[in-house]
Design a protein around this motif. Sequence first.
Motif, PDB file in Angstrom:
ATOM      1  N   THR A 180      17.460  33.994  35.589  1.00  0.00           N
ATOM      2  CA  THR A 180      18.333  33.436  34.660  1.00  0.00           C
ATOM      3  C   THR A 180      19.833  34.009  34.892  1.00  0.00           C
ATOM      4  OG1 THR A 180      16.557  33.615  32.949  1.00  0.00           O
ATOM      5  CG2 THR A 180      18.917  33.331  32.249  1.00  0.00           C
ATOM      6  N   LYS A 181      19.976  35.236  35.325  1.00  0.00           N
ATOM      7  CA  LYS A 181      21.321  35.596  35.462  1.00  0.00           C
ATOM      8  C   LYS A 181      21.415  36.245  36.584  1.00  0.00           C
ATOM      9  CE  LYS A 181      25.012  37.223  32.401  1.00  0.00           C
ATOM     10  NZ  LYS A 181      25.448  37.877  31.332  1.00  0.00           N
ATOM     11  N   LEU A 182      22.147  35.971  37.607  1.00  0.00           N
ATOM     12  CA  LEU A 182      22.314  36.567  39.281  1.00  0.00           C
ATOM     13  C   LEU A 182      23.812  36.909  39.172  1.00  0.00           C
ATOM     14  CD1 LEU A 182      20.899  37.617  41.443  1.00  0.00           C
ATOM     15  CD2 LEU A 182      21.440  35.318  42.533  1.00  0.00           C
ATOM     16  N   ARG A 183      24.061  38.001  39.304  1.00  0.00           N
ATOM     17  CA  ARG A 183      25.533  38.452  39.365  1.00  0.00           C
ATOM     18  C   ARG A 183      25.761  39.829  40.334  1.00  0.00           C
ATOM     19  NH1 ARG A 183      24.404  40.229  34.172  1.00  0.00           N
ATOM     20  NH2 ARG A 183      24.555  42.602  33.931  1.00  0.00           N
ATOM     21  N   ARG A 184      26.949  39.676  40.974  1.00  0.00           N
ATOM     22  CA  ARG A 184      26.978  41.079  41.779  1.00  0.00           C
ATOM     23  C   ARG A 184      27.115  42.212  40.901  1.00  0.00           C
ATOM     24  NH1 ARG A 184      29.830  39.660  46.841  1.00  0.00           N
ATOM     25  NH2 ARG A 184      29.654  41.942  47.353  1.00  0.00           N
ATOM     26  N   ALA A 185      26.491  43.078  41.434  1.00  0.00           N
ATOM     27  CA  ALA A 185      26.128  44.384  40.794  1.00  0.00           C
ATOM     28  C   ALA A 185      27.334  45.270  40.777  1.00  0.00           C
ATOM     29  CB  ALA A 185      25.011  44.962  41.400  1.00  0.00           C
ATOM     30  N   THR A 186      27.367  45.983  39.788  1.00  0.00           N
ATOM     31  CA  THR A 186      28.422  46.822  39.559  1.00  0.00           C
ATOM     32  C   THR A 186      28.052  48.215  40.646  1.00  0.00           C
ATOM     33  OG1 THR A 186      27.427  48.497  38.053  1.00  0.00           O
ATOM     34  CG2 THR A 186      28.598  46.674  37.093  1.00  0.00           C
ATOM     35  N   PRO A 187      29.584  48.897  40.942  1.00  0.00           N
ATOM     36  CA  PRO A 187      29.011  50.090  42.072  1.00  0.00           C
ATOM     37  C   PRO A 187      27.852  50.934  41.492  1.00  0.00           C
ATOM     38  CG  PRO A 187      31.327  49.538  41.868  1.00  0.00           C
ATOM     39  CD  PRO A 187      30.767  48.713  40.748  1.00  0.00           C
ATOM     40  N   GLU A 188      28.110  51.264  40.141  1.00  0.00           N
ATOM     41  CA  GLU A 188      27.049  52.173  39.637  1.00  0.00           C
ATOM     42  C   GLU A 188      25.728  51.627  39.700  1.00  0.00           C
ATOM     43  OE1 GLU A 188      29.644  50.890  37.637  1.00  0.00           O
ATOM     44  OE2 GLU A 188      30.873  52.527  38.184  1.00  0.00           O
ATOM     45  N   PHE A 189      25.263  50.416  39.590  1.00  0.00           N
ATOM     46  CA  PHE A 189      24.132  49.734  39.674  1.00  0.00           C
ATOM     47  C   PHE A 189      23.488  49.821  41.003  1.00  0.00           C
ATOM     48  CE2 PHE A 189      21.209  46.074  40.194  1.00  0.00           C
ATOM     49  CZ  PHE A 189      20.424  45.928  39.017  1.00  0.00           C
ATOM     50  N   VAL A 190      24.515  49.563  41.918  1.00  0.00           N
ATOM     51  CA  VAL A 190      24.311  49.643  43.499  1.00  0.00           C
ATOM     52  C   VAL A 190      23.768  50.841  43.645  1.00  0.00           C
ATOM     53  CG1 VAL A 190      25.448  49.601  45.898  1.00  0.00           C
ATOM     54  CG2 VAL A 190      25.672  47.712  44.079  1.00  0.00           C
ATOM     55  N   ARG A 191      24.495  52.037  43.299  1.00  0.00           N
ATOM     56  CA  ARG A 191      24.176  53.405  43.602  1.00  0.00           C
ATOM     57  C   ARG A 191      22.890  53.821  42.929  1.00  0.00           C
ATOM     58  NH1 ARG A 191      26.882  57.210  46.387  1.00  0.00           N
ATOM     59  NH2 ARG A 191      28.977  56.517  46.022  1.00  0.00           N
ATOM     60  N   THR A 192      22.575  53.684  41.689  1.00  0.00           N
ATOM     61  CA  THR A 192      21.342  53.933  41.083  1.00  0.00           C
ATOM     62  C   THR A 192      20.060  53.217  41.941  1.00  0.00           C
ATOM     63  OG1 THR A 192      22.285  53.746  39.040  1.00  0.00           O
ATOM     64  CG2 THR A 192      20.112  53.485  38.960  1.00  0.00           C
ATOM     65  N   HIS A 193      20.156  52.135  42.487  1.00  0.00           N
ATOM     66  CA  HIS A 193      19.005  51.405  42.798  1.00  0.00           C
ATOM     67  C   HIS A 193      18.773  51.716  44.393  1.00  0.00           C
ATOM     68  CE1 HIS A 193      17.558  49.609  39.477  1.00  0.00           C
ATOM     69  NE2 HIS A 193      18.924  49.333  39.052  1.00  0.00           N
ATOM     70  N   THR A 194      20.092  52.122  45.044  1.00  0.00           N
ATOM     71  CA  THR A 194      20.027  51.969  46.789  1.00  0.00           C
ATOM     72  C   THR A 194      20.321  53.788  46.979  1.00  0.00           C
ATOM     73  OG1 THR A 194      22.548  51.632  47.221  1.00  0.00           O
ATOM     74  CG2 THR A 194      20.652  49.766  47.068  1.00  0.00           C
ATOM     75  N   GLY A 195      21.121  54.310  46.224  1.00  0.00           N
ATOM     76  CA  GLY A 195      21.372  55.694  46.496  1.00  0.00           C
ATOM     77  C   GLY A 195      22.580  55.686  47.451  1.00  0.00           C
ATOM     78  N   GLN A 196      23.170  54.535  47.503  1.00  0.00           N
ATOM     79  CA  GLN A 196      24.146  54.164  48.792  1.00  0.00           C
ATOM     80  C   GLN A 196      25.600  53.560  47.809  1.00  0.00           C
ATOM     81  OE1 GLN A 196      22.089  51.956  51.348  1.00  0.00           O
ATOM     82  NE2 GLN A 196      20.883  53.685  51.907  1.00  0.00           N
ATOM     83  N   ALA A 197      26.751  53.572  48.542  1.00  0.00           N
ATOM     84  CA  ALA A 197      27.792  53.187  47.902  1.00  0.00           C
ATOM     85  C   ALA A 197      28.042  51.878  48.533  1.00  0.00           C
ATOM     86  CB  ALA A 197      29.084  53.895  48.025  1.00  0.00           C
ATOM     87  N   ILE A 198      28.792  51.085  47.669  1.00  0.00           N
ATOM     88  CA  ILE A 198      29.154  49.668  48.240  1.00  0.00           C
ATOM     89  C   ILE A 198      30.185  49.688  49.374  1.00  0.00           C
ATOM     90  CG2 ILE A 198      30.757  47.436  47.769  1.00  0.00           C
ATOM     91  CD1 ILE A 198      29.809  47.863  44.971  1.00  0.00           C
ATOM     92  N   GLY A 199      29.892  48.963  50.615  1.00  0.00           N
ATOM     93  CA  GLY A 199      30.589  49.016  51.941  1.00  0.00           C
ATOM     94  C   GLY A 199      29.880  49.623  52.829  1.00  0.00           C
ATOM     95  N   GLY A 200      28.717  50.284  52.298  1.00  0.00           N
ATOM     96  CA  GLY A 200      27.674  50.914  53.520  1.00  0.00           C
ATOM     97  C   GLY A 200      26.336  51.111  53.114  1.00  0.00           C
ATOM     98  N   VAL A 201      25.833  49.988  52.014  1.00  0.00           N
ATOM     99  CA  VAL A 201      24.502  49.744  51.695  1.00  0.00           C
ATOM    100  C   VAL A 201      23.802  49.288  52.935  1.00  0.00           C
ATOM    101  CG1 VAL A 201      23.186  48.763  50.175  1.00  0.00           C
ATOM    102  CG2 VAL A 201      25.205  49.424  49.244  1.00  0.00           C
TER     103      VAL A 201
END
Length: 162
Positions: A88-109
Motif C-alpha cells: 500500500t505504502k512504499l517510501r524511502r526509509a528514515t535513517p533510524e529505520f535503516v539502522r534498526t533493520h540493518t545495523g548499518q547507516a545509509i551510505g554503507g548499507v
Amino acid sequence: MREHPNVIAVQDALDAAGAHTADDAPSLVVILDEGAHTAAAAAEALCIEVGQIANSLIFDADGEPLLVLTSGAHRVDTAKVAAALGITKLRRATPEFVRTHTGQAIGGVAPLGHPKPVRTLVDTALAGFRDVWAAGGVPQAVFPITYAELVRVTDGTPTDVA
C-alpha cells in the motif's frame, strides 16, 4: 576500517555463504581510500561502470523493511515495485529505520550482514555485468560478486525495479 563491526559482519556473511566473483575468487570486502556515498563515486573509485554498482536501498513497505538492490545506472520506480508486491505504502526509509533493520547507516548499507534477514529484490539490470560491486557495511567498504551469487546470498528475488 577493516575491523569495523559492520565490515566484519559482511565479510563473515560472505564467507559463510561461500560467495564468489566471476573469476571464482572469494568475494572479499575492499576498503576504499575515501567513502563512496553515491554509485557514481564508487564507480569512479573502482574504475568501473556506474551500472555495475548494486545500490542497497532500504524502503519502508507498509512498516516492514524492503531492501532493493538496484543498478547505480537508474532509480527505483516505487509505484511499480509497490504494485508488483501489493504494498500500500512504499517510501524511502528514515535513517533510524535503516539502522534498526540493518545495523548499518545509509551510505554503507550492505546487501547482507544484517541482524536478521530482510526481504530483498535484486534488479535484473545487474545481470548484464560479469561482476557487480556492493557496499560492505560502511561507506568506505565494497565487495565484488556475481549477479547470480548476489541473488543467492541475499535470498533475493530478481525483479525489474526501474
